[in-house]
Each structure stands twice: as structure tokens, then as C-alpha cells.
Enzyme design. Sequence first.
Site, PDB file in Angstrom:
ATOM      1  N   ASP A  55      -0.503   2.384  -4.723  1.00  0.00           N
ATOM      2  CA  ASP A  55      -1.305   1.174  -4.588  1.00  0.00           C
ATOM      3  C   ASP A  55      -1.650   0.625  -5.979  1.00  0.00           C
ATOM      4  O   ASP A  55      -2.414   1.240  -6.719  1.00  0.00           O
ATOM      5  CB  ASP A  55      -2.584   1.507  -3.815  1.00  0.00           C
ATOM      6  N   ASP A  56      -1.051  -0.509  -6.348  1.00  0.00           N
ATOM      7  CA  ASP A  56      -1.322  -1.175  -7.636  1.00  0.00           C
ATOM      8  C   ASP A  56      -0.701  -0.450  -8.830  1.00  0.00           C
ATOM      9  O   ASP A  56      -1.239  -0.519  -9.938  1.00  0.00           O
ATOM     10  CB  ASP A  56      -2.831  -1.308  -7.905  1.00  0.00           C
ATOM     11  N   CYS A  91      -1.743  -6.695  -2.324  1.00  0.00           N
ATOM     12  CA  CYS A  91      -1.501  -5.550  -1.446  1.00  0.00           C
ATOM     13  C   CYS A  91      -0.978  -5.924  -0.066  1.00  0.00           C
ATOM     14  O   CYS A  91       0.116  -5.520   0.328  1.00  0.00           O
ATOM     15  CB  CYS A  91      -2.786  -4.737  -1.294  1.00  0.00           C
ATOM     16  N   ASP A 326       3.155  -1.194  -4.204  1.00  0.00           N
ATOM     17  CA  ASP A 326       3.054  -2.482  -3.500  1.00  0.00           C
ATOM     18  C   ASP A 326       2.947  -3.671  -4.449  1.00  0.00           C
ATOM     19  O   ASP A 326       3.234  -4.806  -4.060  1.00  0.00           O
ATOM     20  CB  ASP A 326       1.886  -2.472  -2.505  1.00  0.00           C
ATOM     21  N   ASN A 327       2.533  -3.456  -5.683  1.00  0.00           N
ATOM     22  CA  ASN A 327       2.506  -4.526  -6.687  1.00  0.00           C
ATOM     23  C   ASN A 327       2.226  -3.903  -8.050  1.00  0.00           C
ATOM     24  O   ASN A 327       1.889  -2.723  -8.147  1.00  0.00           O
ATOM     25  CB  ASN A 327       1.449  -5.606  -6.381  1.00  0.00           C
TER      26      ASN A 327
END
Length: 552
Positions: A55-56, A91, A326-327
Site C-alpha cells: 500500500d503506497d 488506492c 497500488d501506487n
Amino acid sequence: MRLLPLAPGGPRRGNPRHLTFCSPALLLLVLGRCLGVSGEAAGSRRPNVVLLLTDDQDEVLGGMTPLKKTKALIGEMGMTFSSAYVPSALCCPSRASILTGKYPHNHHVVNNTLEGNCSSKSWQKIQEPNTFPAILRSMCGYQTFFAGKYLNEYGAPDAGGLEHIPLGWSYWFALEKNSKYYNYTLSINGKARKHGENYSVDYLTDVLANVSLDFLDYKSNSEPFFMMISTPAPHSPWTAAPQYQKTFQNVFAPRNKNFNIHGTNKHWLIRQAKTPMTNSSMQFLDNAFRKRWQTLLSVDDLVEKLVKRLEFTGELNNTYIFYTSDNGYHTGQFSLPIDKRQLYEFDIKVPLLVRGPGIKPNQTSKMLVANIDLGPTILDIAGYSLNKTQMDGMSLLPILRGASNLTWRSDVLVEYQGEGRNVTDPTCPSLSPGVSQCFPDCVCEDAYNNTYACVRTMSALWNLQYCEFDDQEVFVEVYNLTADPDQITNIAKSIDPELLGKMNYRLMMLQSCSGPTCRTPGVFDPGYRFDPRLMFSNHGSVRTRRFSKHSL
């Protein structure tokens, strides 16, 4: 703790029970819809698949540096993609793209809110039945296991609460709403379970590791499996495991060329950032950068445990393992403190590592790929034809298996719809209405007209990014990343007008594409066809793509 699967027909309310195996005739009927990756009838040793999603986690600013074991166990044993992108640097839209294989304008998830279609009733009704895990389960007979963060609004009372289990999952172990490390609630096959702040039993990354190992111990051996493990790290609040809280004490956010400089000739949201940043802002982002790395050490442990267990059970050589995020993320670039959402490489580029059967070790691919390709790739591994889906992405399997003379895409679409209310932030009265994600020094990371779409192009001769904003300026940013990898100089006003027109037209085409039309030749491909007459309206003015808050 032993996880019990859902009933084979799909999610059931009430107590979960063990799987009841279908008759041999029915099993053959289901498996006949999916052929093995070499085209043989599926039935015996079809490959398993594991998707690890952080995540991130950035790629540009060294996000993979702490993950030494992951790089050794996945990257060095397979392929690392050096040009992997997300179609939206946020997200929920990005995760929706992974699950559906679609660009945001086709799955209609535009932000992290229910109103933005994040885990909404509409998403559940229209998109969830067509995700690749649902197809794997219903059409290919895979056991499907999910653990971790699903979508940011999952578990919201207005969207079914924690009892809602998306179609297609045999085992469901999902976090309520956004990433946390302690004091969270999980949906375990539709039943809520609260966790506290005791490291040994509650630290979420470790809990996900343990339940994943449990699945490998108790799964059925008569069906192939798909696992999706979605960690909270390195998302805020950046809570590291106790044993890692003193690591990286001499690490600071990278002082690259676009760090702490004014975003000259960029969109107004970037220009409003204060340069130079204050000492307190610098200390804050350095601390955040350090803590992000600390949280990733537990992810590295998770990967090691998972690979070792697969090896112990004899499944490793028949299992594809994907690792991605996700990014991306930024820490001080163009004087923006910390966040994602922007169009630049640090926010839209992510790690992607893959190992598995038929993938040679120690490979790096420069092919332009996106997370909309993950679903098509995994379905291809299972033997399910992409032509039977409405997905926008492409299968990476030919790249992974070293296909020669491969025709591949030269561009991908990036699109984002800014968030902000038409009111002034009371803590920053000098700023205009519509800004959001503001820091105490009134530097804001988003706004309602931070709405843009980009064509990210990579070919033998060109490495370009062309972006248009939906604002009163109809602002355009263009970057030559060969000469300017840090995207400091916007060349929109100096680039060849003919090329600018072609990129504008290509952007319009991609923003309205669906399925196969998203895979048509790009501006620099031999098969590309450009009709300049289509660039003009009846009044003779240049056409631009019209954004709409409802078109995404």
C-alpha cells in the site's frame, strides 16, 4: 488459527463450513472452460498464483531498497519490470483496476469514497462479479484466498458492512476500511473480529502472514489456488514492528533533482507549494520516509515465510508469485510534503516482480506494463481467454516466458479525478475553495480541479508523458523523460505542434477506449493512423477531451 472456507457456491451468511467437493462430471465441465498455459486440457497440475500487494510503495524513490529477501526470492528468481505503472495514483481506483483489469473510466471508481464508487453498492453489483478472482473461482475451479486491505470503504454500513463478501472468494480475511497496524477489525468469512494492540497477536502484517500460512496448510490439494495478500505497509500511520523501530536511523528522503524545488511551469496545485520547505516539514517527511521503510521489513519477512512454506509443501515450482504496489509516493518532490495523486513518475510508477514456472531467473524487462495487466495475466496462467472478458489490459505471460518478436504496446493511460469541496479550508483562509489534503503550513496535495489524464508513452525513440487538466486553463504538461527523467521542465510550449496534436488525439482515444480498443497502436507504433481532420470541431478549433465527474 485455522481458517474455514466458504461454501463452494459462493458467499454464505452464517457459520462458514468446509468445502463440499463437486462431482467429477461437474468438475470436468468447469475445468473445461480453462485450458492450461500451454493449451493442454486443465486438470492435474495447473499453476497456482500468489499476488502480494503493498500500500503506497514507490519505485522511483527507493521503495524496494529495504526488501532484500523479496528481491532475492522473487526478483532474482524471475523477472523485474522496470516500467510498471498504475492507471490512477490513488488506492481505491488503482485496486479496482487490478481486480477488474480496467481503466478507471471503465470501472467508475474515481476516489476513496463511497460516492466515488469505492466498494459501493454499484461496484458490488456491476464490477465484483466480473473481477478476475470471480472468474478464477467460477470458471476455472480455483480456490481463492484473500487477506488484508481490500478497498478503502470496504465494511461501510451503507454498503453491506463486514458481512459482505465479494463474489468469487473461497476464503475471506479482509480489513475494515483503510490500512492500520493495530486496533482494527477484520471480516473473517463475513464475521467481524476486532484486534487490539498486542504485537504478538495483533500486528496486521504478521497476522496476514500467519493466516496465509494456515491457508497453505489446510487448503484442498485437489484444486489449484490463488492467493491475494494485501499488506498495510508502507501506508500511514507507518507503525513498525517493535524489532524494527530503530532501523534506518541514518536514512533520509532522497534529495534528488526535483526535491524541494518550485514546480515552475506546472499545474497551479504544484505551483502553490512553498519553496523552500520549512525545517519542520523536512523533519516530518524524513521521519515518514524512515518509518515507511521500517514497516516494509515485516513485509519482507512475510514474503520469506510464504516462499519457504511453498517450498516445504512442494508447491513453489508450480506457483507464480507477483509482487507490486497500488501506487507510488512522494516525499518532498516539487516541495510537496508527502502523498500520492500526482501525475509524475514517483506517484504512478510501482515495483513489479514476478517468478514462476517458465520464467528464467535474473531478468529485467523494460516493456511498458500497467496493473490492468495483472488480471489478464493471471487468467492466462489459468488458461482462460482474455477475449471472453471486458478487460482493458494485456497478458504479461508472453513477456514472462521470453517470447521473441513480440508486438507490445507503446502507451498507457493515467487518469485521476481530484477531490475537494467548494468551501474554504478554515485553517488556510488564504487559499481558494476546493483544496484538500492540506498540511499545517497550508500546502495542499489535492483539489477538485486536480483532474487530469495522461498518455505515458515509451518506444524505441521516445519516452514521453503528455497530460491535460480539466480546469479553466485547460493546462497541459509534457515531459521528455529521456532528457529530463525528474520531470522538471514542462515542454508543452516548445514541442512540435504536430506531435502535440497527435498526443492530444491519442489521449481522447484512450479515455474513451474499452477492451480491445485500449490495446490499439500508439502514436509511435508502425500501425498507428492519425487523421488530423478529427482534431477540429465544426468551428475550426482544436478538440480536447471533455472531462466529467460522471464520465469516470
